[in-house]
Design a protein around this motif. Structure first.
Motif, PDB file in Angstrom:
ATOM      1  N   TYR A  82      -0.804  -4.005  -5.535  1.00  0.00           N
ATOM      2  CA  TYR A  82      -0.530  -2.701  -4.914  1.00  0.00           C
ATOM      3  C   TYR A  82      -1.801  -1.852  -4.874  1.00  0.00           C
ATOM      4  O   TYR A  82      -2.701  -2.017  -5.709  1.00  0.00           O
ATOM      5  CB  TYR A  82       0.585  -1.944  -5.669  1.00  0.00           C
ATOM      6  N   PHE A  83      -1.857  -0.946  -3.904  1.00  0.00           N
ATOM      7  CA  PHE A  83      -2.964   0.014  -3.763  1.00  0.00           C
ATOM      8  C   PHE A  83      -2.365   1.386  -3.460  1.00  0.00           C
ATOM      9  O   PHE A  83      -1.457   1.486  -2.624  1.00  0.00           O
ATOM     10  CB  PHE A  83      -3.894  -0.381  -2.598  1.00  0.00           C
ATOM     11  N   LEU A  84      -2.863   2.419  -4.121  1.00  0.00           N
ATOM     12  CA  LEU A  84      -2.450   3.789  -3.790  1.00  0.00           C
ATOM     13  C   LEU A  84      -3.527   4.420  -2.922  1.00  0.00           C
ATOM     14  O   LEU A  84      -4.712   4.349  -3.249  1.00  0.00           O
ATOM     15  CB  LEU A  84      -2.272   4.630  -5.062  1.00  0.00           C
ATOM     16  N   LEU A  85      -3.098   5.051  -1.834  1.00  0.00           N
ATOM     17  CA  LEU A  85      -4.042   5.686  -0.908  1.00  0.00           C
ATOM     18  C   LEU A  85      -3.789   7.193  -0.861  1.00  0.00           C
ATOM     19  O   LEU A  85      -2.705   7.661  -1.211  1.00  0.00           O
ATOM     20  CB  LEU A  85      -3.853   5.154   0.518  1.00  0.00           C
ATOM     21  N   MET A  90     -10.216   7.706   4.607  1.00  0.00           N
ATOM     22  CA  MET A  90     -11.265   6.856   4.022  1.00  0.00           C
ATOM     23  C   MET A  90     -10.723   5.909   2.959  1.00  0.00           C
ATOM     24  O   MET A  90     -11.217   4.792   2.817  1.00  0.00           O
ATOM     25  CB  MET A  90     -12.386   7.727   3.456  1.00  0.00           C
ATOM     26  N   SER A  91      -9.688   6.332   2.216  1.00  0.00           N
ATOM     27  CA  SER A  91      -9.136   5.400   1.219  1.00  0.00           C
ATOM     28  C   SER A  91      -8.427   4.250   1.929  1.00  0.00           C
ATOM     29  O   SER A  91      -8.477   3.102   1.475  1.00  0.00           O
ATOM     30  CB  SER A  91      -8.217   6.115   0.222  1.00  0.00           C
ATOM     31  N   GLY A  92      -7.794   4.542   3.075  1.00  0.00           N
ATOM     32  CA  GLY A  92      -7.179   3.470   3.867  1.00  0.00           C
ATOM     33  C   GLY A  92      -8.237   2.512   4.391  1.00  0.00           C
ATOM     34  O   GLY A  92      -8.070   1.284   4.346  1.00  0.00           O
ATOM     35  N   VAL A 138       0.852  -1.179   0.000  1.00  0.00           N
ATOM     36  CA  VAL A 138       0.000   0.000   0.000  1.00  0.00           C
ATOM     37  C   VAL A 138       0.895   1.238   0.000  1.00  0.00           C
ATOM     38  O   VAL A 138       1.803   1.338   0.823  1.00  0.00           O
ATOM     39  CB  VAL A 138      -0.887  -0.049   1.270  1.00  0.00           C
ATOM     40  N   ASP A 139       0.674   2.132  -0.944  1.00  0.00           N
ATOM     41  CA  ASP A 139       1.460   3.370  -0.988  1.00  0.00           C
ATOM     42  C   ASP A 139       0.671   4.477  -0.300  1.00  0.00           C
ATOM     43  O   ASP A 139      -0.312   4.983  -0.844  1.00  0.00           O
ATOM     44  CB  ASP A 139       1.762   3.760  -2.446  1.00  0.00           C
ATOM     45  N   ALA A 140       1.101   4.832   0.917  1.00  0.00           N
ATOM     46  CA  ALA A 140       0.457   5.928   1.659  1.00  0.00           C
ATOM     47  C   ALA A 140       1.503   7.004   1.928  1.00  0.00           C
ATOM     48  O   ALA A 140       1.533   7.602   2.999  1.00  0.00           O
ATOM     49  CB  ALA A 140      -0.142   5.404   2.961  1.00  0.00           C
ATOM     50  N   THR A 141       2.371   7.237   0.929  1.00  0.00           N
ATOM     51  CA  THR A 141       3.472   8.185   1.134  1.00  0.00           C
ATOM     52  C   THR A 141       3.104   9.595   0.677  1.00  0.00           C
ATOM     53  O   THR A 141       3.980  10.434   0.475  1.00  0.00           O
ATOM     54  CB  THR A 141       4.758   7.731   0.404  1.00  0.00           C
ATOM     55  N   GLY A 142       1.816   9.875   0.524  1.00  0.00           N
ATOM     56  CA  GLY A 142       1.391  11.236   0.206  1.00  0.00           C
ATOM     57  C   GLY A 142       1.825  11.665  -1.183  1.00  0.00           C
ATOM     58  O   GLY A 142       1.931  10.848  -2.103  1.00  0.00           O
TER      59      GLY A 142
END
Ligand SMILES: Cc1cc2nc3c(=O)[nH]c(=O)nc-3n(C[C@H](O)[C@H](O)[C@H](O)COP(=O)(O)OP(=O)(O)OC[C@H]3O[C@@H](n4cnc5c(N)ncnc54)[C@H](O)[C@@H]3O)c2cc1C
Length: 276
Positions: free
Chosen positions: A201-204, A224-226, A91-95
């Protein structure tokens, strides 16, 4: 939520806007006593991190992504300065840095001219002048000023026609106060990833799409995407569900959100006569 309620975040009843009568408070809700939260990033991040750890997440700081190892089209592991990490899903949660998306070579569809929001902080002697945030539009863009802690006021300035600001610039309302650190700028050009999720993979959050702060939903979207990603993956059952359905659902959900907010933003800027 209990931890958030307990923390002394500044609460506000609405946003102060410029109208024909001068500056007036535009309440979030006229009938009920709704109050917004002014999150101070470090405190809010800490609350979320502690909650994730309490639920069993392992946290590693200082990780630098070096490369990706693939198994056919899927990600097998991520190679980092702290070793290799394997997982079923990534999961890419790196903004806005979208580190994993960039390494995967995922492109972004751009829907505005290049937009940079300038922002910074000034110290206040404990005044509460901006405890309700101010959103002031002019012919070139907008300025947002809000009290984020007892001693700090945050300002944001976005001017699509004039993307640079002069050295030492501060909004007139707070020009007499001392800056707390140098101002910064962030690229908030409206954009969305071409493929929000695929394979494993998922982009958040901002890694999935970026709109400028006028959308005022960036934090909500990140959370909410998470939640949506976790919810969908929790339903994954090799016998009854298919990962392609999950990707289709997630991509549509994110794209629809982006398109809805894009329309709203366009009409806000058009209504103010500010070209975007
Ligand atoms: C000036 C400004 C004002 C804003 N005001 C508002 C507002 O009032 N309300 C609102 O809702 N939204 C606002 N936004 C938007 C909001 O900040 C974002 O939409 C939101 O923070 C996105 O959350 P995120 O978790 O996707 O990314 P981020 O909040 O950017 O978090 C990403 C995290 O990933 C970490 N990271 C980055 N790269 C890596 C890497 N390679 N490896 C490991 N970790 C990494 C970062 O350190 C960070 O902790 C504003 C944005 C800006 C620029």
């Amino acid at each position: 939520m209990e931890e958030i309620r307990k923390y002394p975040f500044i609460r506000h009843k609405g946003i102060v806007r410029q109208s024909a009568e001068g500056l007036t408070l535009d309440p979030y809700n006229h009938d009920h006593n709704w109050e917004g939260y002014q999150f101070f990033r470090e405190a809010f991040d800490k609350i979320l991190l502690e909650r994730a750890i309490a639920y069993g997440a392992e946290f590693q700081s200082g990780v630098v992504l070096k490369s990706i190892e693939f198994d056919r089209n899927s990600i097998a592991s991520l190679s980092t300065n702290l070793g290799s990490f394997k997982a079923d899903f990534f999961v890419d949660a790196t903004g806005r840095s979208a580190s994993l998306a960039k390494k995967l070579g995922i492109g972004y569809l751009v829907k505005s001219k290049p937009l940079f929001v300038h922002y910074g902080y000034v110290q206040t002697g404990g005044s509460d002048l901006f405890d309700s945030p101010q959103m002031i539009w002019d012919e070139a863009g907008w300025t947002w000023i809000s009290q984020i802690t007892e001693n700090l006021i945050s300002w944001n300035r976005l001017s699509p026609c004039n993307p640079k600001i002069s050295k030492g610039w501060l909004p007139a309302q707070i020009a007499n106060l001392n800056s707390a650190g140098p101002p910064k700028a962030a690229d908030v050009t409206w954009r969305i990833a071409n493929k929000i999720s695929a394979e494993n993979y998922f982009l958040l959050g901002d890694a999935a799409f970026v709109l400028d702060p006028v959308s005022s939903k960036g934090v909500l979207k990140a959370i909410m995407s998470g939640m949506m990603c976790g919810h969908l993956l929790a339903q994954l059952n090799p016998r009854t569900s298919n990962i392609d359905d999950i990707h289709r659902y997630y991509n549509n959900w994110v794209n629809e959100w982006f398109l809805r907010d894009l329309q709203v933003l366009r009409s806000v800027y058009d209504g103010r006569g500010v070209g975007i």
